[in-house]
Design a protein around this motif. Structure first.
Motif, PDB file in Angstrom:
ATOM      1  N   ASP A 184       0.766  -1.124  -0.008  1.00  0.00           N
ATOM      2  CA  ASP A 184       0.151  -0.046   0.123  1.00  0.00           C
ATOM      3  C   ASP A 184       0.776   1.332  -0.118  1.00  0.00           C
ATOM      4  OD1 ASP A 184      -2.555   1.441   1.930  1.00  0.00           O
ATOM      5  OD2 ASP A 184      -2.560   1.144  -0.175  1.00  0.00           O
ATOM      6  N   GLY A 185       1.967   1.169  -0.782  1.00  0.00           N
ATOM      7  CA  GLY A 185       2.749   2.527  -1.029  1.00  0.00           C
ATOM      8  C   GLY A 185       3.742   2.744  -0.001  1.00  0.00           C
ATOM      9  N   MET A 186       3.869   1.596   0.962  1.00  0.00           N
ATOM     10  CA  MET A 186       5.157   2.027   1.756  1.00  0.00           C
ATOM     11  C   MET A 186       6.364   1.264   1.243  1.00  0.00           C
ATOM     12  SD  MET A 186       3.737   1.156   5.645  1.00  0.00           S
ATOM     13  CE  MET A 186       2.862  -0.425   5.323  1.00  0.00           C
ATOM     14  N   PRO A 187       7.571   1.939   1.484  1.00  0.00           N
ATOM     15  CA  PRO A 187       8.751   1.359   0.904  1.00  0.00           C
ATOM     16  C   PRO A 187       9.027   0.226   1.909  1.00  0.00           C
ATOM     17  CG  PRO A 187       9.132   3.260   1.990  1.00  0.00           C
ATOM     18  CD  PRO A 187       7.786   3.163   1.862  1.00  0.00           C
ATOM     19  N   VAL A 188       9.365  -1.039   1.230  1.00  0.00           N
ATOM     20  CA  VAL A 188       9.745  -2.173   2.113  1.00  0.00           C
ATOM     21  C   VAL A 188      11.175  -2.535   1.941  1.00  0.00           C
ATOM     22  CG1 VAL A 188       9.435  -4.824   2.309  1.00  0.00           C
ATOM     23  CG2 VAL A 188       7.488  -3.341   1.742  1.00  0.00           C
ATOM     24  N   LEU A 189      11.868  -2.815   3.219  1.00  0.00           N
ATOM     25  CA  LEU A 189      13.388  -2.984   3.453  1.00  0.00           C
ATOM     26  C   LEU A 189      13.606  -4.378   3.767  1.00  0.00           C
ATOM     27  CD1 LEU A 189      14.630   0.466   4.707  1.00  0.00           C
ATOM     28  CD2 LEU A 189      14.438  -0.348   2.425  1.00  0.00           C
ATOM     29  N   SER A 190      14.038  -5.267   2.984  1.00  0.00           N
ATOM     30  CA  SER A 190      14.163  -6.861   3.242  1.00  0.00           C
ATOM     31  C   SER A 190      15.299  -6.972   4.154  1.00  0.00           C
ATOM     32  CB  SER A 190      14.445  -7.584   1.997  1.00  0.00           C
ATOM     33  OG  SER A 190      14.723  -9.043   2.524  1.00  0.00           O
ATOM     34  N   SER A 191      15.349  -7.283   5.401  1.00  0.00           N
ATOM     35  CA  SER A 191      16.196  -7.448   6.174  1.00  0.00           C
ATOM     36  C   SER A 191      16.449  -8.808   6.986  1.00  0.00           C
ATOM     37  CB  SER A 191      16.346  -6.406   7.320  1.00  0.00           C
ATOM     38  OG  SER A 191      17.512  -6.478   8.275  1.00  0.00           O
ATOM     39  N   GLY A 192      17.217  -9.837   6.468  1.00  0.00           N
ATOM     40  CA  GLY A 192      17.250 -11.019   7.344  1.00  0.00           C
ATOM     41  C   GLY A 192      18.266 -10.451   8.498  1.00  0.00           C
ATOM     42  N   SER A 193      17.892 -10.827   9.814  1.00  0.00           N
ATOM     43  CA  SER A 193      18.860 -10.328  10.872  1.00  0.00           C
ATOM     44  C   SER A 193      20.041 -10.623  10.964  1.00  0.00           C
ATOM     45  CB  SER A 193      17.850 -10.517  12.083  1.00  0.00           C
ATOM     46  OG  SER A 193      17.573 -11.817  12.407  1.00  0.00           O
ATOM     47  N   SER A 194      20.226 -11.972  10.353  1.00  0.00           N
ATOM     48  CA  SER A 194      21.650 -12.477  10.604  1.00  0.00           C
ATOM     49  C   SER A 194      22.559 -11.967   9.349  1.00  0.00           C
ATOM     50  CB  SER A 194      21.573 -14.020  10.216  1.00  0.00           C
ATOM     51  OG  SER A 194      21.067 -14.241   8.911  1.00  0.00           O
ATOM     52  N   GLU A 195      22.301 -11.157   8.458  1.00  0.00           N
ATOM     53  CA  GLU A 195      23.096 -10.460   7.437  1.00  0.00           C
ATOM     54  C   GLU A 195      23.437  -9.001   7.773  1.00  0.00           C
ATOM     55  OE1 GLU A 195      24.002 -12.197   4.825  1.00  0.00           O
ATOM     56  OE2 GLU A 195      22.893 -13.828   5.247  1.00  0.00           O
ATOM     57  N   VAL A 196      24.768  -9.092   8.505  1.00  0.00           N
ATOM     58  CA  VAL A 196      25.166  -7.771   8.966  1.00  0.00           C
ATOM     59  C   VAL A 196      25.053  -6.574   7.957  1.00  0.00           C
ATOM     60  CG1 VAL A 196      27.215  -6.663   9.846  1.00  0.00           C
ATOM     61  CG2 VAL A 196      26.673  -9.116  10.614  1.00  0.00           C
ATOM     62  N   GLU A 197      25.452  -6.968   6.469  1.00  0.00           N
ATOM     63  CA  GLU A 197      25.517  -6.020   5.486  1.00  0.00           C
ATOM     64  C   GLU A 197      24.061  -5.341   5.309  1.00  0.00           C
ATOM     65  OE1 GLU A 197      27.994  -4.708   4.023  1.00  0.00           O
ATOM     66  OE2 GLU A 197      29.385  -5.704   5.087  1.00  0.00           O
ATOM     67  N   GLU A 198      23.092  -6.451   5.371  1.00  0.00           N
ATOM     68  CA  GLU A 198      21.656  -5.681   5.096  1.00  0.00           C
ATOM     69  C   GLU A 198      21.287  -4.899   6.421  1.00  0.00           C
ATOM     70  OE1 GLU A 198      18.588  -8.508   4.152  1.00  0.00           O
ATOM     71  OE2 GLU A 198      20.012  -9.401   2.601  1.00  0.00           O
ATOM     72  N   LEU A 199      21.916  -5.124   7.390  1.00  0.00           N
ATOM     73  CA  LEU A 199      21.485  -4.261   8.573  1.00  0.00           C
ATOM     74  C   LEU A 199      22.282  -3.018   8.557  1.00  0.00           C
ATOM     75  CD1 LEU A 199      21.600  -7.165  11.390  1.00  0.00           C
ATOM     76  CD2 LEU A 199      19.529  -5.441  11.020  1.00  0.00           C
ATOM     77  N   ARG A 200      23.349  -3.014   8.107  1.00  0.00           N
ATOM     78  CA  ARG A 200      24.153  -1.613   7.784  1.00  0.00           C
ATOM     79  C   ARG A 200      23.581  -0.994   6.847  1.00  0.00           C
ATOM     80  NH1 ARG A 200      30.221  -4.673   7.618  1.00  0.00           N
ATOM     81  NH2 ARG A 200      30.687  -4.731   9.707  1.00  0.00           N
ATOM     82  N   TYR A 201      22.979  -1.673   5.971  1.00  0.00           N
ATOM     83  CA  TYR A 201      22.066  -0.863   4.673  1.00  0.00           C
ATOM     84  C   TYR A 201      20.890  -0.218   5.363  1.00  0.00           C
ATOM     85  CZ  TYR A 201      19.474   0.088   0.437  1.00  0.00           C
ATOM     86  OH  TYR A 201      18.619   0.802  -0.325  1.00  0.00           O
ATOM     87  N   LEU A 202      20.174  -1.021   6.220  1.00  0.00           N
ATOM     88  CA  LEU A 202      18.928  -0.323   6.864  1.00  0.00           C
ATOM     89  C   LEU A 202      19.266   0.706   7.926  1.00  0.00           C
ATOM     90  CD1 LEU A 202      16.023  -0.898   7.645  1.00  0.00           C
ATOM     91  CD2 LEU A 202      16.757  -2.613   9.177  1.00  0.00           C
ATOM     92  N   HIS A 203      20.459   0.274   8.362  1.00  0.00           N
ATOM     93  CA  HIS A 203      20.819   1.507   9.446  1.00  0.00           C
ATOM     94  C   HIS A 203      21.058   2.688   8.479  1.00  0.00           C
ATOM     95  CE1 HIS A 203      24.350   3.601  11.428  1.00  0.00           C
ATOM     96  NE2 HIS A 203      23.166   3.851  12.427  1.00  0.00           N
ATOM     97  N   MET A 204      21.858   2.669   7.568  1.00  0.00           N
ATOM     98  CA  MET A 204      22.178   3.839   6.601  1.00  0.00           C
ATOM     99  C   MET A 204      20.836   4.622   5.992  1.00  0.00           C
ATOM    100  SD  MET A 204      24.393   3.895   2.967  1.00  0.00           S
ATOM    101  CE  MET A 204      22.846   3.455   2.167  1.00  0.00           C
ATOM    102  N   ARG A 205      19.979   3.741   5.568  1.00  0.00           N
ATOM    103  CA  ARG A 205      18.730   4.236   5.179  1.00  0.00           C
ATOM    104  C   ARG A 205      17.840   4.961   6.080  1.00  0.00           C
ATOM    105  NH1 ARG A 205      16.251   1.972   0.600  1.00  0.00           N
ATOM    106  NH2 ARG A 205      14.354   3.415   1.444  1.00  0.00           N
TER     107      ARG A 205
END
Length: 204
Positions: free
Chosen positions: A2-23
């Protein structure tokens, strides 16, 4: 969703968490929101593990980070970080002098926790009081990032109340558990109280 941006974050993936933090820290403006709440639509949707891991990533970048367990209905952060439940948020809302005692060190440098504390029948009403505003103002002076838990938005009013006191809210979605109808309803519930909804985080 419904129009919301969705950020996929597997909690064990440090790089994805870093990207999420940056965003999170650079969304929409040069300096991102300082106080962020994570809630879910319905019970049974995981979010606290993601929040803890995100806090670890933030702390390791050098940000002074506070985890605030404002889910007084079902607090869990003290378990995940091997800290004490009491004193904590509920105690500080009742007596601001307990602030210093209520903030606990963790095993991660720059990461501290204020657990839920000893919850009483008046604790939930205190979430709407000026005492919480004062506590958050106090935290702003001492931390670069404050990450808050909350009960599911569709279950009780706590998350709606808290969403008006924080800078921004994210909605945690659990793969295979979150229903689209509930997500849309949750977003509408947050918007009804004029919460600033950053988007949704998909927890795999």
């Amino acid at each position: 969703s419904d129009g919301m941006p969705v950020l996929s974050s597997g909690s064990s993936e440090v790089e994805e968490l870093r990207y999420l933090h940056m965003r999170l820290r650079h969304c929409e403006e040069k300096q991102g929101p300082q106080i962020v709440m994570l809630t879910t639509a319905s019970p049974g949707e995981a979010s606290t593990t993601l929040l803890v891991n995100l806090a670890r990533v933030a702390a390791k970048t050098g940000e002074r980070t506070l985890l605030l367990d404002s889910n007084l209905r079902q607090p869990t952060l003290h378990h995940q970080l091997s800290c004490d439940l009491v004193p904590g948020l509920a105690d500080t809302l009742g007596d601001p002098q307990t602030w210093r005692k209520s903030v606990q060190d963790t095993t991660v440098d720059n990461l501290r926790l204020m657990s839920a504390g000893e919850v009483t029948s008046v604790s939930f009403a205190a979430l709407e009081s000026p005492a919480l505003d004062a506590l958050l103002a106090h935290a702003r002076e001492r931390y670069d990032l404050i990450l808050c838990t909350a009960p599911p938005i569709l279950s009780v009013s706590d998350a709606a109340v808290l969403s008006r006191k924080v800078d921004a809210t994210c909605l945690g979605l659990t793969s295979g558990a979150s229903r689209l109808e509930s997500v849309i309803e949750a977003k509408a519930a947050l918007e009804a109280v004029q919460a600033r909804v950053l988007g949704a985080i998909l927890i795999m």
